[in-house]
Scaffold this motif. Sequence first.
Motif, mmCIF file in Angstrom:
data_model
loop_
_atom_site.group_PDB
_atom_site.id
_atom_site.type_symbol
_atom_site.label_atom_id
_atom_site.label_comp_id
_atom_site.label_asym_id
_atom_site.label_seq_id
_atom_site.Cartn_x
_atom_site.Cartn_y
_atom_site.Cartn_z
ATOM 1 N N GLU A 1 0.831 -1.204 0.000
ATOM 2 C CA GLU A 1 0.000 0.000 0.000
ATOM 3 C C GLU A 1 0.866 1.255 0.000
ATOM 4 O O GLU A 1 0.597 2.216 -0.733
ATOM 5 C CB GLU A 1 -0.924 -0.003 1.216
ATOM 6 C CG GLU A 1 -2.052 -1.022 1.138
ATOM 7 C CD GLU A 1 -2.928 -1.004 2.372
ATOM 8 O OE1 GLU A 1 -4.157 -1.108 2.221
ATOM 9 O OE2 GLU A 1 -2.386 -0.898 3.495
ATOM 10 N N ASP B 1 -7.188 -0.491 -2.455
ATOM 11 C CA ASP B 1 -8.344 -0.883 -1.656
ATOM 12 C C ASP B 1 -7.897 -2.090 -0.832
ATOM 13 O O ASP B 1 -7.635 -3.150 -1.388
ATOM 14 C CB ASP B 1 -9.515 -1.246 -2.573
ATOM 15 C CG ASP B 1 -10.754 -1.690 -1.818
ATOM 16 O OD1 ASP B 1 -10.746 -2.832 -1.304
ATOM 17 O OD2 ASP B 1 -11.721 -0.904 -1.747
ATOM 18 N N ARG C 1 -9.743 -5.545 -1.209
ATOM 19 C CA ARG C 1 -9.498 -6.206 -2.492
ATOM 20 C C ARG C 1 -8.044 -6.691 -2.579
ATOM 21 O O ARG C 1 -7.776 -7.793 -3.078
ATOM 22 C CB ARG C 1 -9.808 -5.245 -3.643
ATOM 23 C CG ARG C 1 -9.542 -5.823 -5.031
ATOM 24 C CD ARG C 1 -10.357 -7.064 -5.291
ATOM 25 N NE ARG C 1 -10.033 -7.657 -6.583
ATOM 26 C CZ ARG C 1 -9.902 -8.951 -6.807
ATOM 27 N NH1 ARG C 1 -10.080 -9.818 -5.823
ATOM 28 N NH2 ARG C 1 -9.608 -9.409 -8.002
ATOM 29 N N TYR D 1 -10.680 2.217 -11.401
ATOM 30 C CA TYR D 1 -10.860 1.751 -10.024
ATOM 31 C C TYR D 1 -11.840 0.579 -9.968
ATOM 32 O O TYR D 1 -11.575 -0.438 -9.327
ATOM 33 C CB TYR D 1 -11.367 2.892 -9.149
ATOM 34 C CG TYR D 1 -11.760 2.462 -7.750
ATOM 35 C CD1 TYR D 1 -10.775 2.218 -6.789
ATOM 36 C CD2 TYR D 1 -13.098 2.273 -7.403
ATOM 37 C CE1 TYR D 1 -11.129 1.800 -5.500
ATOM 38 C CE2 TYR D 1 -13.451 1.868 -6.127
ATOM 39 C CZ TYR D 1 -12.465 1.632 -5.182
ATOM 40 O OH TYR D 1 -12.817 1.207 -3.930
ATOM 41 N N VAL E 1 -11.186 -3.288 -8.449
ATOM 42 C CA VAL E 1 -11.868 -3.906 -7.307
ATOM 43 C C VAL E 1 -12.897 -4.943 -7.745
ATOM 44 O O VAL E 1 -13.341 -5.758 -6.936
ATOM 45 C CB VAL E 1 -12.550 -2.845 -6.411
ATOM 46 C CG1 VAL E 1 -11.528 -1.887 -5.831
ATOM 47 C CG2 VAL E 1 -13.609 -2.077 -7.191
#
Length: 337
Positions: free
Chosen positions: A16, A32, A35, A194, A198
């Motif tokens: 991340e 995310d 996910r 995005y 996801v």
Amino acid sequence: MQIVRPVNVIDIPAIERLLVENGVNVTSLPQDRDRLAEIVSLSTKSFNLEQEAVEFPFFMFVLEDLETGSVIGVCGLEASAGSGYPFFNYRLEDLIHASHHLEVKNQIPVLHLSHELTGSTVLKSFAMKPEHKHTDGFALLVRARLMFYCAFQSLFSDRLCTEIQGVLNEQGESEFWNSIGQKFFDIDFATADYYAGVKSKTFIAELMPQHPIYLPLLSPEAQETINREHPQTAMNCQLFFAEGFTKTRFVDIFDGGPVLMAQKQSLKTFKDYHAKQIKVSHQVGGLKYLISNQSLRDFRCVIGNLVDGVGDTVRINPEIADALQLEAGSVAGYSML
């Protein structure tokens, strides 16, 4: 020393940070946590195939600096493109429009929605700290997946592909998406990207126009981006080309970026790949190689010196043997850097 190994759940915060701090935008690496945790979980199960049944394996690797313990890169290898669903791209073709009465003949480029690449093995999910891209670590992270591919060929397709990020404008938008996708979804490129991360690209492709798209009907800006890579991916492309990948008539359905493809037999890593028993020696010269163990669950790959003499053994130093979790008599795979 830097090493490529399977991802595990404790790497998630580091991944991340890598994505956020370096402004990395990779569709298959969504920012995310839930996910991302699902992707890591699937990878962990895939590396444990000897005990767990995974219908469509996905393998994620991290590049770790053994001295600091920091994660400086991440990449993935999808065994079968689409994982049971169609893997959509656009296919570039030319149509001939002619009139004998007017003596006019025009060759018009068109895009066809295609899922011909479904089932190919896909190299994806690549992200790396920029300061390491001009080091051997870059080649290690890109090609370690191919070392894994060579060691466990039965898990993968003979056809490999990778989607290269397309050109974006100064606002970070895709002119290609603005000319096609946005007309059907009324959402901007970042939102579509995005959702694809996801969820999947399948739900987007299913709602895209099924009829051929005539390129002259797109904006000039969109036409200029088709089958062109983002400048920041130039190093990736150079390495893939050197490996044996070539540009194809397929482009990404989101940004129009190129899809590169290679057959197993054309891969540099595959053609140079050998597996032999090792001897551990403090006296090692030789050339630089990609060197890996032969463990599915605990795969490891490094760059180091290796002496490949006559016979069925090679010599490596103790540091490399320890990093690869090998001892004298174990089998290592290797390929020229």
